[in-house]
Design an enzyme around this catalytic site. Structure first.
Site, PDB file in Angstrom:
ATOM      1  N   TYR A 190      44.405  47.077  37.847  1.00 52.34           N
ATOM      2  CA  TYR A 190      44.300  46.474  39.138  1.00 52.34           C
ATOM      3  C   TYR A 190      43.497  45.174  39.133  1.00 52.34           C
ATOM      4  CZ  TYR A 190      42.730  45.936  43.880  1.00 52.34           C
ATOM      5  OH  TYR A 190      42.363  45.182  45.247  1.00 52.34           O
ATOM      6  N   SER A 234      40.684  39.917  45.315  1.00 56.41           N
ATOM      7  CA  SER A 234      39.854  40.769  45.642  1.00 56.41           C
ATOM      8  C   SER A 234      38.687  40.397  44.866  1.00 56.41           C
ATOM      9  CB  SER A 234      40.375  42.222  45.040  1.00 56.41           C
ATOM     10  OG  SER A 234      39.309  43.098  44.587  1.00 56.41           O
TER      11      SER A 234
END
Length: 257
Positions: free
Chosen positions: A164, A151
């Site tokens: 995360y 990501s």
């Protein structure tokens, strides 16, 4: 086959985790449309059966393998099943993941552990299970690819997304090391780092502040679609064997960071 062929992945055997929705499902459909046989790994059997039906109805070949990828032994058995049915695996998309942002002061240890279990531990077990198959495919003269779904959060700072983001930084750095380890054996490793993608990941978010931030982003930015990310993976997989896109960042045009 060449990258300009309608089916540049004909003859390839792909395994995709997190295949029941989002990027995983879109990638499975596109790889199948481009000629690859695809094995679909995820927990939700009903979703996998539906996706398998769409792929086969379109003329593709798909194998649904329901499995909880956080169970290392079950994952290993699933990978072995795919290898037996397909006669090997030469294209892997380690895509399973979850996003559960929250302020660190809230001490959401349950959510921290869920993200670590799925985004980190399951990814490492996936890599461990598929690497011998990819090395064998490359040794046999076939193109061998390992794609990891990271990501943009691996590179940038997003308050409340600390755990995360850290899991995704792990995936990007793991991929760099794997490329150094496996590139000499002709196994290509690529970290795919999307910006905001419109998937069901957002629906899992429980923190109101993060939900408000995502809603605000949606009002000003046209999110990527899962198909956008799938196109990049399919393109990279179809490149000549000598070409490895090590790290690909895919951003919505209006997303600044």
């Amino acid at each position: 086959m060449t990258v300009n062929s309608p089916q540049p992945l004909l003859g390839r055997s792909a395994l995709i985790t997190g295949a029941s929705s989002g990027i995983g499902a879109a990638t499975a459909e596109l790889l199948a449309a481009r000629g690859a046989r695809v094995a679909l790994l995820a927990r939700r059997k009903d979703r996998l059966d539906e996706l398998t039906g769409r792929i086969t109805a379109a003329g593709g070949t798909a194998l649904a393998v329901p499995v909880d990828v956080t169970d290392g032994s079950a994952l290993g058995a699933a990978v072995s099943q795919v290898a037996e049915v397909f006669g090997g695996v030469d294209l892997v998309v380690a895509n399973a993941g979850i996003m559960l942002p929250a302020p660190i002061e809230e001490q959401r240890a349950d959510q921290w552990q869920t993200q670590i279990d799925l985004n980190v531990t399951a990814a490492v077990h996936t890599v461990g299970a598929v690497t011998p198959l990819l090395v064998a495919a490359a040794a046999g003269g076939r193109t061998a690819d390992l794609f990891t779904t990271s990501s943009i959060a691996a590179q940038n700072i997003f308050p409340t997304f600390a755990v995360y983001s850290a899991t995704k930084a792990f995936i990007t750095h793991l991929s760099r090391h794997l490329r150094a380890e496996l590139g000499g054996k002709d196994v290509r490793v690529s970290a795919i780092e999307p910006g905001i993608v419109g998937t069901e990941l957002q629906s899992h978010v429980t923190d109101q502040g993060a939900r408000d931030w995502l809603a605000g982003a949606a009002a000003s930015v046209e999110f990527l679609t899962p198909q956008d990310v799938a196109e990049v993976i399919a393109f990279a997989a179809a490149l000549p064997r000598r070409v490895n896109l090590q790290q690909v960042t895919i951003m919505p045009t209006r997303q600044a960071a």
